[in-house]
Motif scaffolding. Structure first.
Motif, PDB file in Angstrom:
ATOM      1  N   ASP A   1       0.823  -1.210   0.000  1.00 23.72           N
ATOM      2  CA  ASP A   1       0.000   0.000   0.000  1.00 23.72           C
ATOM      3  C   ASP A   1       0.858   1.261   0.000  1.00 23.72           C
ATOM      4  OD1 ASP A   1       0.920   0.380   2.592  1.00 23.72           O
ATOM      5  OD2 ASP A   1      -0.920  -0.338   3.538  1.00 23.72           O
TER       6      ASP A   1
ATOM      7  N   LYS B   1      -6.374  -2.926  -8.752  1.00 22.18           N
ATOM      8  CA  LYS B   1      -7.149  -1.692  -8.727  1.00 22.18           C
ATOM      9  C   LYS B   1      -7.608  -1.346  -7.310  1.00 22.18           C
ATOM     10  CE  LYS B   1      -6.807  -0.669 -13.011  1.00 22.18           C
ATOM     11  NZ  LYS B   1      -5.958   0.493 -13.401  1.00 22.18           N
ATOM     12  N   GLU B   2      -7.761  -2.365  -6.456  1.00 21.51           N
ATOM     13  CA  GLU B   2      -8.164  -2.125  -5.071  1.00 21.51           C
ATOM     14  C   GLU B   2      -6.987  -1.717  -4.192  1.00 21.51           C
ATOM     15  OE1 GLU B   2     -11.184  -2.090  -3.638  1.00 21.51           O
ATOM     16  OE2 GLU B   2     -12.005  -2.293  -5.665  1.00 21.51           O
ATOM     17  N   CYS B   3      -5.786  -2.036  -4.622  1.00 19.48           N
ATOM     18  CA  CYS B   3      -4.604  -1.719  -3.823  1.00 19.48           C
ATOM     19  C   CYS B   3      -4.411  -0.203  -3.756  1.00 19.48           C
ATOM     20  CB  CYS B   3      -3.368  -2.370  -4.444  1.00 19.48           C
ATOM     21  SG  CYS B   3      -1.835  -2.027  -3.556  1.00 19.48           S
TER      22      CYS B   3
ATOM     23  N   ALA C   1      -8.211  -7.024 -10.766  1.00 20.28           N
ATOM     24  CA  ALA C   1      -9.174  -6.461  -9.820  1.00 20.28           C
ATOM     25  C   ALA C   1      -8.503  -6.105  -8.496  1.00 20.28           C
ATOM     26  CB  ALA C   1     -10.316  -7.450  -9.592  1.00 20.28           C
ATOM     27  N   VAL C   2      -7.625  -6.984  -8.016  1.00 21.05           N
ATOM     28  CA  VAL C   2      -6.930  -6.717  -6.758  1.00 21.05           C
ATOM     29  C   VAL C   2      -6.000  -5.518  -6.905  1.00 21.05           C
ATOM     30  CG1 VAL C   2      -5.265  -7.634  -5.106  1.00 21.05           C
ATOM     31  CG2 VAL C   2      -7.100  -9.095  -5.959  1.00 21.05           C
TER      32      VAL C   2
END
Length: 275
Positions: free
Chosen positions: A132, A162-164, A159-160
């Protein structure tokens, strides 16, 4: 006759020189075809040197007749000879072994060769991790055996990613256009040896590479808008203790290279993200 190096030395049928490419290689070639070398020859690479010995022509290049009589542009001959050299020998470079067994046509159907990566020389990928904005671990994808149902699941990984949590910066391109860069810290790990030779990793340190992934909001560089297009994303290896801002500043300070010229960009600052 094709050159071997930028500084060839010739004595009769022998040509040699220092080579920047350092394989172990011994190949007999008939010459001919697109290679443009009219003689049979024996070429060897070893210890940073390369040498080619021209030989009497005892073997002809591989060739086949290509029939063009059914085309409007068939020409007076109705076809042409497609010609390529025959080669016999081997080449070993960075653990990649090639064995030449005949015609080298650059066509997977007709080329006569075999190749493999020697498993006791290779690094196997273990994991891909994301971190992060503070450099804390966010997610890890572990490599799975070939054939595993969820192996290399690009949709999940995208997808992961983009969430990070990411850090966004602004910079001015070479032409003054202000562009945003979205950055994320990634880390990859490799262990030495593949297949039956995985045990070699017990005797060699693992390899870990941490880098800053950079995605631009639009094309960057002198070639943007052209048929080739500008840069839309890149990356830079992180130095010990570095996070997003220090690494991206260092990236901006570098001289960048496009296809036809070099250029620079200017760091502006961090873009604060709304909660």
């Amino acid at each position: 006759m094709t050159r071997l190096t930028d500084h060839d030395t010739s004595f009769g049928p022998l040509t040699f020189g220092r080579s920047s490419w350092r394989p172990w290689c011994l190949v007999f070639s008939t010459g001919g075809g697109c290679e443009g070398h009219p003689h049979n020859s024996l070429t060897a690479y070893a210890f940073g040197w390369v040498a080619r010995l021209n030989l009497p022509t005892r073997m002809k290049p591989w060739r086949r007749w290509v029939d063009t009589s059914h085309y409007n542009w068939k020409g007076s001959s109705g076809g042409y000879w497609d010609e390529y050299p025959r080669e016999y020998g081997f080449s070993l470079s960075d653990g990649f072994l090639q064995v030449f067994l005949g015609a080298q046509t650059h066509d997977s159907v007709t080329t006569q060769s075999w190749c493999t990566h020697l498993p006791w020389t290779q690094w196997r990928h273990i994991r891909h991790s994301l971190f992060d904005e503070k450099g804390d671990h966010f997610w890890t994808e572990w490599s799975r055996p070939s054939g595993f149902k969820l192996r290399d699941n690009w949709t999940v990984r995208y997808a992961v990613k983009k969430e990070c949590p990411a850090v966004v910066f602004e910079f001015d391109d070479y032409d003054g256009k202000r562009i945003k860069a979205t950055t994320r810290i990634e880390e990859r790990e490799w262990h030495f040896g593949e297949g039956w030779f995985k045990w070699l990793s017990l005797f060699r340190s693992r390899k870990i590479r941490r880098s800053l992934d950079i995605e631009f909001s639009e094309e960057v560089g002198p070639e943007k808008g052209s048929w080739k297009g500008g840069t839309t994303g890149t990356g830079i290896d992180l130095l010990p203790g570095e996070l997003h801002e220090d690494a991206f500043r260092r990236y901006c300070d570098q001289e960048h290279r496009a296809k036809y010229r070099k250029y620079t960009i200017q760091y502006i600052g961090r873009v604060e993200q709304s909660a």
